[in-house]
Design a protein around this motif. Structure first.
Motif, mmCIF file in Angstrom:
data_model
loop_
_atom_site.group_PDB
_atom_site.id
_atom_site.type_symbol
_atom_site.label_atom_id
_atom_site.label_comp_id
_atom_site.label_asym_id
_atom_site.label_seq_id
_atom_site.Cartn_x
_atom_site.Cartn_y
_atom_site.Cartn_z
ATOM 1 N N PRO A 96 4.559 0.386 1.770
ATOM 2 C CA PRO A 96 3.666 -0.022 2.871
ATOM 3 C C PRO A 96 3.144 -1.430 2.667
ATOM 4 C CG PRO A 96 3.143 2.196 2.141
ATOM 5 C CD PRO A 96 4.150 1.659 1.163
ATOM 6 N N GLY A 97 3.298 -2.260 3.680
ATOM 7 C CA GLY A 97 2.785 -3.615 3.625
ATOM 8 C C GLY A 97 3.603 -4.588 2.808
ATOM 9 N N ASP A 157 5.902 2.727 -7.473
ATOM 10 C CA ASP A 157 7.221 3.117 -6.986
ATOM 11 C C ASP A 157 7.134 3.820 -5.632
ATOM 12 O OD1 ASP A 157 8.031 4.011 -10.360
ATOM 13 O OD2 ASP A 157 8.708 2.222 -9.276
ATOM 14 N N THR A 158 5.932 4.110 -5.184
ATOM 15 C CA THR A 158 5.763 4.760 -3.890
ATOM 16 C C THR A 158 6.353 3.892 -2.783
ATOM 17 O OG1 THR A 158 3.772 5.943 -4.577
ATOM 18 C CG2 THR A 158 4.053 5.559 -2.209
ATOM 19 N N ALA A 159 7.289 4.469 -2.032
ATOM 20 C CA ALA A 159 7.987 3.705 -1.001
ATOM 21 C C ALA A 159 8.933 4.632 -0.249
ATOM 22 C CB ALA A 159 8.781 2.557 -1.628
ATOM 23 N N LEU A 160 9.479 4.090 0.811
ATOM 24 C CA LEU A 160 10.575 4.747 1.520
ATOM 25 C C LEU A 160 11.868 4.178 0.932
ATOM 26 C CD1 LEU A 160 11.074 6.774 3.791
ATOM 27 C CD2 LEU A 160 11.032 4.868 5.404
#
Length: 128
Positions: free
Chosen positions: A40-41, A89-92
């Protein structure tokens, strides 16, 4: 051409996940393949790239030593083993087919202009 990711989810820091990408409409054995991600962002970024025969692999500095890319040409599947996951590491995560040869991929640039197909994405969330 279709790429379908699976295996995303939510894990605690230090945990592991394995992403898989099932390809159809072409043989992954005929091309380099990659994982890219977008948090995000933040802009889209390369995570890992594997060349046709698997003999050359790129990992971004942020995942080196923790992630492992692999290809199963018999199953026409690309995998990403992710260990010691961190909140950053949070991501799509997307499976993407580079539009150019492995040797020409500019890993210092956003992958946005350098793939021709990507999947719908798998969400990875690392949180305690």
């Amino acid at each position: 051409v279709q790429l379908v990711e699976s295996g995303g989810g939510m894990v605690q820091p230090g945990g592991s996940l394995r992403l898989s990408c099932a390809a159809s409409g072409f043989m992954i054995s005929s091309t380099a393949m990659s994982w890219i991600r977008q948090a995000p962002g933040r802009r889209l970024e390369w995570v890992s790239i594997i060349n046709i025969d698997g003999g050359s692999i790129y990992y971004s500095d942020s995942v080196k030593g923790r992630f492992t890319i692999s290809r199963d040409n018999a199953k026409n599947t690309l995998n990403l083993q992710m260990n010691n996951l961190k909140p950053e590491d949070t991501a799509l995560y997307y499976c993407a087919r580079p539009a150019i040869r492995y040797e020409l991929i500019p890993t210092d640039k956003s992958p946005a202009l350098y793939y021709d197909f990507k999947g719908q994405g798998a969400q990875v969330t690392v949180s305690s």
